[in-house]
Every structure is written in structure tokens, then in C-alpha cells.
Design a protein around this motif. Sequence first.
Motif, PDB file in Angstrom:
ATOM      1  N   SER A  32      63.272  27.503  40.596  1.00  9.63           N
ATOM      2  CA  SER A  32      64.116  27.988  40.276  1.00  9.63           C
ATOM      3  C   SER A  32      64.253  29.400  39.869  1.00  9.63           C
ATOM      4  O   SER A  32      62.649  30.043  39.201  1.00  9.63           O
ATOM      5  N   ARG A  97      60.206  29.321  38.400  1.00  9.47           N
ATOM      6  CA  ARG A  97      59.479  27.906  37.837  1.00  9.47           C
ATOM      7  C   ARG A  97      58.922  27.304  39.626  1.00  9.47           C
ATOM      8  O   ARG A  97      60.342  27.644  40.461  1.00  9.47           O
ATOM      9  N   GLY A 101      56.065  22.723  39.033  1.00  8.07           N
ATOM     10  CA  GLY A 101      56.687  23.160  36.808  1.00  8.07           C
ATOM     11  C   GLY A 101      56.353  24.399  36.237  1.00  8.07           C
ATOM     12  O   GLY A 101      56.530  24.851  35.127  1.00  8.07           O
ATOM     13  N   GLN A 102      55.422  24.604  36.719  1.00  4.36           N
ATOM     14  CA  GLN A 102      54.302  26.178  36.454  1.00  4.36           C
ATOM     15  C   GLN A 102      55.850  27.476  36.606  1.00  4.36           C
ATOM     16  O   GLN A 102      56.241  27.388  37.682  1.00  4.36           O
ATOM     17  N   LEU A 103      55.936  27.924  35.384  1.00  5.79           N
ATOM     18  CA  LEU A 103      56.466  29.316  35.243  1.00  5.79           C
ATOM     19  C   LEU A 103      55.306  30.156  35.035  1.00  5.79           C
ATOM     20  O   LEU A 103      54.978  30.549  34.420  1.00  5.79           O
TER      21      LEU A 103
ATOM     22  N   TYR B  36      53.691  32.561  23.995  1.00  4.61           N
ATOM     23  CA  TYR B  36      53.477  33.872  24.819  1.00  4.61           C
ATOM     24  C   TYR B  36      53.485  34.707  23.764  1.00  4.61           C
ATOM     25  O   TYR B  36      53.951  34.405  23.223  1.00  4.61           O
ATOM     26  N   TYR B  51      52.288  19.715  27.471  1.00  6.53           N
ATOM     27  CA  TYR B  51      52.573  19.056  27.621  1.00  6.53           C
ATOM     28  C   TYR B  51      52.957  17.329  27.400  1.00  6.53           C
ATOM     29  O   TYR B  51      53.894  16.565  27.606  1.00  6.53           O
ATOM     30  N   ASN B  97      59.804  19.615  32.713  1.00  3.09           N
ATOM     31  CA  ASN B  97      59.177  20.886  33.700  1.00  3.09           C
ATOM     32  C   ASN B  97      60.017  20.927  34.852  1.00  3.09           C
ATOM     33  O   ASN B  97      59.109  21.778  35.581  1.00  3.09           O
ATOM     34  N   ALA B  99      63.093  21.772  37.502  1.00  2.00           N
ATOM     35  CA  ALA B  99      64.161  23.474  38.027  1.00  2.00           C
ATOM     36  C   ALA B  99      64.770  24.029  37.198  1.00  2.00           C
ATOM     37  O   ALA B  99      65.102  24.978  36.706  1.00  2.00           O
TER      38      ALA B  99
END
Lengths: 114, 115
Positions: A32, A97, A101-103, B36, B51, B97, B99
Motif C-alpha cells: 500500500s 507499507r 506491515g513495516q512502513l 516519528y 505492536y 498493521n 496494508a
Amino acid sequence: GALVYQYPRRTICKSGTSMRMECQAVGFQATSVAWYRQSPQKTFELIALSTVNSAIKYEQNFTQEKFPISHPNLSFSSMTVLNAYLEDRGLYLCGAREDTGQLYFGEGSKLTVL
Amino acid sequence: AQSVTQPDARVTVSEGASLQLRCKYSYSGTPYLFWYVQYPRQGLQLLLKYYSGDPVVQGVNGFEAEFSKSNSSFHLRKASVHWSDSAVYFCVLSAGNSAGNKLTFGIGTRVLVRP
């Protein structure tokens, strides 16, 4: 390693013109891609979320007619700001992503409208 | 609906002092939480993420954050700040988590470290 490149880093355009920005995922395939805008003195707002095999979903206050997005493959996305005006200025951020799941975020494309 | 609140718009600390940035979230399910950092004229860099598991998570550059389900909080801490920690810090929530999960950003806390 996994990275997201955004191009161009900065653009200055005249009011009423359009600006296209690109987002490239390197080292992974993006399941995504989300585009955000950070207007001056504000936080990041989601413009739209593009997911593989699904239609691009735009958030309220953002439309496909104003911010058309192309997501032709798992590594590349582009978005155009059509008919840019002062309120469209800001930092446009691409977030991609991967299937774990890592973004990952790009550095952003800063738009200045004169 | 999900939301993130960062109650402190600006925080000023002296170099070497400790730092805590507050973050409260609202979400009915299990949250995925991130901090962030945005340095001047740059994009976003991930400091740390939560998580599940140990509620205290360690991040880069000596940052850590503690998740509290009972308080709906995810506060960020650093024991001793450096001038280079001057930046804007964003607390971010994701409903999942996968998409299709979008991120919700807090307003950001601008940190100024005095030499």
C-alpha cells in the motif's frame, strides 16, 4: 535496505498550475502507498490510501479530481496536485507499507505556490 | 474513530536534562503506536514502534516509550537530551498493521534543546 524515494524534493509553481510528484519504493514491494500533506504549522493529513488490488480511497476534503493518483505497480506511485493554490502548499509525504506491515516514509516533496 | 492527542505543542529543555513527551490516543481496538521525528526541512524518521509485548520499547538515539492501555497513553522519554534532538516529534496511531490501515498523526510537539 528498504527506502522510499520521493521526487522532486522541492517545487515552486505559479498559482493555477499543476505539480506532479513521484514515490518510488526501493528494496521492497509496497502493498500500500499513502499520500499525506503537512500544511504549514499543521500535522500530517491523509490524502489517499492506495492498496494493491483495491481502488484508491480518498479522505474527506480530498478528491481524485484535485489529487489524481497513479499506482501502476508495487514499487511506484505518483500524485498530481491540479490547479494548485496557496492552500495547497506544504510538504507532501509518501508512505509505503510492505507485506510485513513495516512502513517507510520518503523525505517528502515540498510545494510552494506563488 | 481513532485520534491522537499531543497536549504539549512546544517543550524547551536544557541540554543534558531529561525529556518526556506526552501522547494520548483514542481507539477501541488494539493500537499500533509509533513515534516519528521530523528534523528541520526533512521528512519523517521512525524512532520506535509498539505492536505488543513489553510495554516499554526502546528506540534509536536513546529514546524509549511506554505503552499504557489503562491510560491510553504512549509517552516518549529520553534520559539526557542533546542539542541535536531539537525537532518536531509526532505520535502516530495505526488501527492495524496491514496494508489498508491508515495512520493518524498527533499535532506534533516541537522540542527545543538549549545549549
